[in-house]
Design a protein around this motif. Sequence first.
Motif, short mmCIF file in Angstrom:
data_model
loop_
_atom_site.label_atom_id
_atom_site.label_comp_id
_atom_site.label_asym_id
_atom_site.label_seq_id
_atom_site.Cartn_x
_atom_site.Cartn_y
_atom_site.Cartn_z
N GLU A 327 64.36 29.44 78.43
CA GLU A 327 64.31 29.71 76.82
C GLU A 327 64.99 31.00 76.55
OE1 GLU A 327 60.85 29.06 74.62
OE2 GLU A 327 59.96 27.79 76.28
N ARG A 328 65.94 31.22 75.84
CA ARG A 328 66.45 32.57 75.49
C ARG A 328 66.58 32.68 74.14
NH1 ARG A 328 70.18 30.73 79.91
NH2 ARG A 328 69.65 31.74 81.77
N ALA A 329 67.71 33.17 73.47
CA ALA A 329 67.58 33.45 71.85
C ALA A 329 68.66 32.61 71.09
CB ALA A 329 67.90 35.10 71.68
N SER A 330 69.00 31.70 71.64
CA SER A 330 70.00 30.76 70.94
C SER A 330 69.29 29.78 70.20
CB SER A 330 71.21 30.19 71.73
OG SER A 330 70.53 29.21 72.84
N VAL A 331 67.99 29.51 70.18
CA VAL A 331 67.02 28.57 69.51
C VAL A 331 66.44 29.26 68.61
CG1 VAL A 331 65.85 26.50 69.63
CG2 VAL A 331 67.57 26.83 71.21
N ALA A 332 66.29 28.65 67.31
CA ALA A 332 65.24 29.50 66.45
C ALA A 332 64.91 28.41 65.27
CB ALA A 332 65.86 30.55 65.71
N PRO A 333 63.72 28.39 64.71
CA PRO A 333 63.53 27.32 63.71
C PRO A 333 64.70 27.33 62.61
CG PRO A 333 61.59 28.67 63.93
CD PRO A 333 62.89 29.24 64.86
N PRO A 334 64.96 26.06 62.02
CA PRO A 334 65.92 25.97 61.04
C PRO A 334 65.95 26.83 60.07
CG PRO A 334 65.18 23.86 61.50
CD PRO A 334 64.32 24.92 62.24
N ALA A 335 66.91 27.34 59.20
CA ALA A 335 66.87 28.41 58.27
C ALA A 335 65.84 27.82 57.22
CB ALA A 335 68.26 28.45 57.56
N GLY A 336 64.96 28.53 56.79
CA GLY A 336 64.05 28.07 55.63
C GLY A 336 62.81 27.73 56.23
N ASN A 337 62.62 27.38 57.42
CA ASN A 337 61.65 26.77 58.07
C ASN A 337 60.77 27.91 58.91
OD1 ASN A 337 59.63 25.18 59.59
ND2 ASN A 337 61.20 23.53 60.07
N ALA A 338 59.60 27.89 58.26
CA ALA A 338 58.75 29.24 58.98
C ALA A 338 58.21 28.92 60.28
CB ALA A 338 57.76 29.69 57.91
N LYS A 339 58.29 27.61 60.53
CA LYS A 339 57.35 27.00 61.68
C LYS A 339 57.78 27.78 62.99
CE LYS A 339 56.53 23.10 64.50
NZ LYS A 339 56.46 21.65 64.52
N ARG A 340 56.70 28.28 63.65
CA ARG A 340 57.25 29.23 64.84
C ARG A 340 56.25 28.62 65.93
NH1 ARG A 340 61.38 32.72 64.37
NH2 ARG A 340 61.72 33.26 62.18
N ARG A 341 56.54 28.88 67.02
CA ARG A 341 55.47 28.64 68.21
C ARG A 341 55.57 29.59 69.24
NH1 ARG A 341 57.29 25.97 73.07
NH2 ARG A 341 59.37 25.88 73.07
N SER A 342 54.28 29.79 69.80
CA SER A 342 54.16 31.12 71.04
C SER A 342 54.43 30.12 72.25
CB SER A 342 52.66 31.52 70.89
OG SER A 342 52.76 32.18 72.17
#
Length: 346
Positions: A327-342
Amino acid sequence: MANLSDVAKKAGVSVATVSRFLNGSLSLPEARAQQIRDAVAELRYVPNPHARRLSRGRSDAVGLVVPDIAGPFFSHLVAAIEEEADRLDLGLVLHATLNRPAREMRYLDGLRMRHLDGMIFVTNRAADDTLLDAVSSCRNLVLLDEDVPGARVPKVFCDNEAGGRMAGAHLAAMGHRSVLFVGGIEEMISGRRRLRGFEQAMAEGSDGPVRIDRVRGTYTPETGREAGRRFLRMDPRPTAIFASSDEILIGLIEVLRDALVSIPGDVSILGFDDVGPLHLFSPPVTAIRQPVRDLGRSALGMLLETLKDDTGETASTEKLLPVTLVERASVAPPAGNAKRRSTGRT
């Protein structure tokens, strides 16, 4: 230069006695053995390795056939096998086919004519009946990385399906429901298994409908460029792209950056292979990592096991090596989606 006959004459024994003593297949009384050693030293005799190999019907060399050596995946694979062969004091003959069927046939013919003791064979195209027949007619051959379906020979692959599942589970957990899958034609086992695992994990990890678009193609930058151009034409656009090789990833990012597409702001990117310096990209790219060095070492080890069997009869075994998610920095939740995971990072 002195030859065996000169040594035999000097030591007062037969040529056969000298030959068998020097290759370790004959024990002699110490006095007679010392006579031969003295003759070898006085005449400065150096055994001819080629003659010894011919007399044993062996070349002490194996072949490695790969599509090319320019890309990061195959260059790393070649290096790993070369290092292991050197450690084992084994000659390695490298052939690059440029993924051309005629060149593949030529090198397989060389194995059948016993120019080499055995071969590790890598193709990067959909196999046909001609390739299947050629591979099936060879003794002491191991398939690596990509399959030739129906060939009853030892095979070493990474766990492509598990890698697809890891990718799908990761994107689903980050909230992605519309994804573009790039690469792998149906006739190639790697792409087929990666897609199957990816589809399963996306469906299982999502709490709603999932859409997976697909660009089929070979593991090349041009396939990545075509995927990038298609992505730009899509409306609405997928929120993530799974590029199923480093080469595809490179072409894809070229097009997206020229179009000023932000990663991961506009679209998340996940790759497969992680052989190239993906950690140096901006942003660093999340990827499924193949154990390239272990693949090479395992294939050579499996080949050497087949060489121990004088009959050349080998089981049609398939060995799968595990992959990992980096895991690096190129994957994030879709824009406008606040879903996060630890999550922990590799």
